[in-house]
Scaffold this motif. Structure first.
Motif, short mmCIF file in Angstrom:
data_model
loop_
_atom_site.label_atom_id
_atom_site.label_comp_id
_atom_site.label_asym_id
_atom_site.label_seq_id
_atom_site.Cartn_x
_atom_site.Cartn_y
_atom_site.Cartn_z
N ASP A 36 3.96 -5.25 12.15
CA ASP A 36 5.10 -6.18 12.18
C ASP A 36 6.08 -5.89 11.05
O ASP A 36 7.30 -5.90 11.23
CB ASP A 36 4.61 -7.63 12.02
CG ASP A 36 3.91 -8.14 13.26
OD1 ASP A 36 4.12 -7.56 14.34
OD2 ASP A 36 3.14 -9.11 13.15
N THR A 37 5.53 -5.65 9.84
CA THR A 37 6.41 -5.45 8.68
C THR A 37 7.26 -4.20 8.89
O THR A 37 8.49 -4.25 8.70
CB THR A 37 5.58 -5.31 7.38
OG1 THR A 37 4.72 -6.44 7.28
CG2 THR A 37 6.47 -5.24 6.16
N ALA A 38 6.63 -3.08 9.28
CA ALA A 38 7.37 -1.83 9.44
C ALA A 38 8.50 -2.00 10.45
O ALA A 38 9.65 -1.61 10.20
CB ALA A 38 6.42 -0.72 9.89
N ILE A 58 8.43 -8.22 18.96
CA ILE A 58 9.12 -7.46 17.91
C ILE A 58 9.38 -6.03 18.41
O ILE A 58 10.46 -5.48 18.23
CB ILE A 58 8.28 -7.47 16.60
CG1 ILE A 58 8.14 -8.91 16.08
CG2 ILE A 58 8.90 -6.56 15.54
CD1 ILE A 58 7.26 -9.08 14.86
N GLY A 82 0.94 -1.93 5.11
CA GLY A 82 -0.02 -2.97 4.72
C GLY A 82 0.03 -3.25 3.23
O GLY A 82 0.83 -2.67 2.49
N GLY A 107 4.76 3.40 9.25
CA GLY A 107 3.91 2.28 9.65
C GLY A 107 4.29 1.78 11.03
O GLY A 107 5.38 2.07 11.53
N ARG A 161 0.85 -1.19 0.00
CA ARG A 161 0.00 0.00 0.00
C ARG A 161 0.89 1.25 0.00
O ARG A 161 1.87 1.33 0.76
CB ARG A 161 -0.86 0.01 1.26
CG ARG A 161 -1.92 1.09 1.31
CD ARG A 161 -2.37 1.30 2.75
NE ARG A 161 -2.90 0.10 3.36
CZ ARG A 161 -4.18 -0.27 3.33
NH1 ARG A 161 -5.06 0.47 2.71
NH2 ARG A 161 -4.57 -1.37 3.94
N ARG A 207 1.33 6.67 12.86
CA ARG A 207 0.21 7.61 12.99
C ARG A 207 -0.43 7.60 14.38
O ARG A 207 -1.27 8.45 14.67
CB ARG A 207 -0.84 7.33 11.93
CG ARG A 207 -1.50 5.96 12.03
CD ARG A 207 -2.49 5.78 10.89
NE ARG A 207 -3.09 4.44 10.92
CZ ARG A 207 -3.93 4.02 10.00
NH1 ARG A 207 -4.27 4.80 8.99
NH2 ARG A 207 -4.44 2.81 10.07
N GLU A 212 9.91 -4.85 11.72
CA GLU A 212 10.94 -5.83 11.33
C GLU A 212 11.83 -5.31 10.20
O GLU A 212 13.04 -5.45 10.25
CB GLU A 212 10.28 -7.14 10.89
CG GLU A 212 9.81 -7.96 12.07
CD GLU A 212 9.58 -9.42 11.71
OE1 GLU A 212 9.26 -9.70 10.54
OE2 GLU A 212 9.71 -10.26 12.61
P1 NAP Z 1 -0.56 -4.24 9.23
O1 NAP Z 1 -0.45 -5.18 10.37
O2 NAP Z 1 -1.86 -4.03 8.57
O3 NAP Z 1 0.02 -2.85 9.75
C1 NAP Z 1 -0.04 -1.72 8.95
C2 NAP Z 1 0.52 -0.55 9.74
O4 NAP Z 1 0.51 0.60 8.90
C3 NAP Z 1 -0.31 -0.22 10.99
O5 NAP Z 1 0.54 0.15 12.03
C4 NAP Z 1 -1.16 0.94 10.52
O6 NAP Z 1 -1.45 1.87 11.53
C5 NAP Z 1 -0.29 1.61 9.49
N1 NAP Z 1 -1.06 2.24 8.42
C6 NAP Z 1 -2.04 1.69 7.66
N2 NAP Z 1 -2.48 2.57 6.74
C7 NAP Z 1 -1.77 3.71 6.94
C8 NAP Z 1 -1.76 4.96 6.31
N3 NAP Z 1 -2.57 5.24 5.28
N4 NAP Z 1 -0.89 5.89 6.75
C9 NAP Z 1 -0.06 5.63 7.80
N5 NAP Z 1 -0.01 4.45 8.43
C10 NAP Z 1 -0.87 3.49 8.00
O7 NAP Z 1 0.44 -4.65 8.03
P2 NAP Z 1 1.85 -5.41 8.07
O8 NAP Z 1 2.71 -4.89 9.16
O9 NAP Z 1 2.37 -5.40 6.68
O10 NAP Z 1 1.45 -6.91 8.45
C11 NAP Z 1 0.54 -7.64 7.61
C12 NAP Z 1 0.30 -9.02 8.22
O11 NAP Z 1 1.50 -9.81 8.13
C13 NAP Z 1 -0.04 -8.94 9.71
O12 NAP Z 1 -0.97 -9.93 10.00
C14 NAP Z 1 1.27 -9.22 10.39
O13 NAP Z 1 1.13 -9.76 11.68
C15 NAP Z 1 1.91 -10.22 9.42
N6 NAP Z 1 3.39 -10.17 9.51
C16 NAP Z 1 3.98 -11.00 10.42
C17 NAP Z 1 5.35 -10.98 10.58
C18 NAP Z 1 5.96 -11.90 11.56
O14 NAP Z 1 5.25 -12.64 12.22
N7 NAP Z 1 7.27 -11.88 11.75
C19 NAP Z 1 6.13 -10.12 9.81
C20 NAP Z 1 5.52 -9.26 8.90
C21 NAP Z 1 4.12 -9.30 8.76
P3 NAP Z 1 -2.44 1.50 12.75
O15 NAP Z 1 -1.63 0.64 13.66
O16 NAP Z 1 -2.77 2.82 13.33
O17 NAP Z 1 -3.61 0.82 12.14
#
Ligand code: NAP
Length: 319
Positions: free
Chosen positions: A152-154, A183, A242, A149, A114, A173, A156
């Motif tokens: 987890d991704t941000a 993490i 995300g 962000g 995104r 935000r 890590e």
């Molecule tokens: P995510 O969990 O959806 O987190 C997205 C982050 O970006 C959130 O902190 C969100 O803020 C922020 N965000 C979203 N839209 C935004 C915007 N328009 N402007 C500013 N900030 C914004 O995505 P993800 O971190 O890529 O993870 C995706 C999935 O993969 C999750 O289920 C995660 O647990 C998993 N994952 C797991 C691991 C691992 O286990 N090692 C590693 C990577 C990913 P808010 O917090 O305020 O909503």
């Protein structure tokens, strides 16, 4: 010509589907927008794909998957599908270059990172803005990097970037991270990591390369311009906010949840003969290993569907 199976998308899910379908002697076409690979080609170490013990990177893994589908005779073509007619026994896919007819469709279009969506972001991709830490971290050796962000991704990827950069600032935000506590703890303990809370990036500026960005405090409304260090001349911005599933083509046609396609455990959608596999579907774990498993199941089910349709005696390639 009418294909048995058309697979849209050539990431791990699409390529695994292509392998199973072509190996089962189904007349198979794999369509891809640009080039084979999907998100995994942006990863330089795939340590958790079973058998990948030599720590092969994404590109090498994909190359071997492509060679394998080519060997079994699947056709591959670059085209972007713009419109689909999925009802009925013969499905029609209308691409920019051609129109395709098929008995079954496997949707393996995946998901894309995104974007922030602020002015300057698009123009400066590859010029300071990047969605792939493993691809671009080395460009920011001993420089400053900002990660947007709080998931987890941000966090890590931020820690990965901190192996190269002299400082990594996470811009989030809210005033607490979404990332898992384990993490977070590692990030808070990392001396190179800093945090800018309650903040969003509203503009990225630079003439051919990132030179500054405007950050807004969402609580006070105050805007601050962050400039590159004079000696560095630039800094990195890595948005990890995300992913967006690539499903616009199926809006209003196939039921979805949060933009992801709903399937049953056999990868079947609501439309007979239409399957979905990989990151594009509703699931609990989006990894190469689950994508390839989805692809295999979808291809076998596509074969069974054709068999039922035509009574050809096909029973799925289970060997
Ligand atoms: P995510 O969990 O959806 O987190 C997205 C982050 O970006 C959130 O902190 C969100 O803020 C922020 N965000 C979203 N839209 C935004 C915007 N328009 N402007 C500013 N900030 C914004 O995505 P993800 O971190 O890529 O993870 C995706 C999935 O993969 C999750 O289920 C995660 O647990 C998993 N994952 C797991 C691991 C691992 O286990 N090692 C590693 C990577 C990913 P808010 O917090 O305020 O909503």
């Amino acid at each position: 010509m009418i294909y048995d199976v058309i697979i849209i998308g050539a990431g791990p899910a699409g390529l695994a589907a292509g392998l199973y379908a072509s190996r089962a002697r189904l007349n198979t076409l794999i369509l891809e927008k640009e080039k084979a690979g999907g998100q995994i080609v942006t990863t330089d170490e795939v340590a958790n794909y079973p058998g990948s013990i030599e720590n092969a990177g994404g590109p090498s893994l994909i190359k071997r998957m492509v060679d394998q589908v080519d060997e079994f005779g699947a056709e591959r073509k670059i085209d972007t599908i713009k419109e689909v007619e999925l009802e009925g026994e013969i499905k029609v896919l209308k691409g920019e270059k051609d129109e395709y007819k098929t008995k079954t469709v496997i949707i393996a279009t995946g998901a894309v990172p995104r974007a922030i969506g602020c002015p300057g972001e698009k123009e400066l991709v590859g010029r300071g803005v990047s969605y792939c830490a493993t691809c671009d971290a080395a460009f920011f050796e001993d420089m400053e990097v900002y990660v947007v962000g709080g998931g987890d991704t941000a966090v890590e990827e931020g820690m990965y970037l901190a192996k190269f950069a002299r400082k990594v600032t996470i811009i989030h935000r809210r005033d607490e991270l979404r990332a898992a506590k384990s993490i977070q703890e590692k990030a808070f303990a990392n001396e190179k990591m800093a945090f800018m809370w309650d903040s969003v990036v509203t503009e990225i500026k630079g003439d051919g390369i990132v030179e500054s960005m405007v950050v807004k405090n969402v609580k006070t409304g105050e805007e601050t311009e962050v400039f590159a260090d004079e000696d560095d001349g630039t800094f990195g911005i890595f948005p990890f906010i995300g992913f967006l599933p690539a499903t616009e083509l199926f809006d209003g046609i196939i039921p979805m949840e949060g933009g992801y396609i709903k399937t049953d455990e056999d990868m079947k959608t609501n439309i007979p003969g239409v399957f979905a596999a990989g990151d594009v579907r509703v699931k609990s774990l989006r990894q190469v290993v689950t994508a390839t498993a989805d692809g295999a199941i979808a291809a076998v089910q596509a074969g069974k569907y054709i068999d039922e349709l035509e009574g050809t005696g096909y029973a799925g390639d289970s060997k």
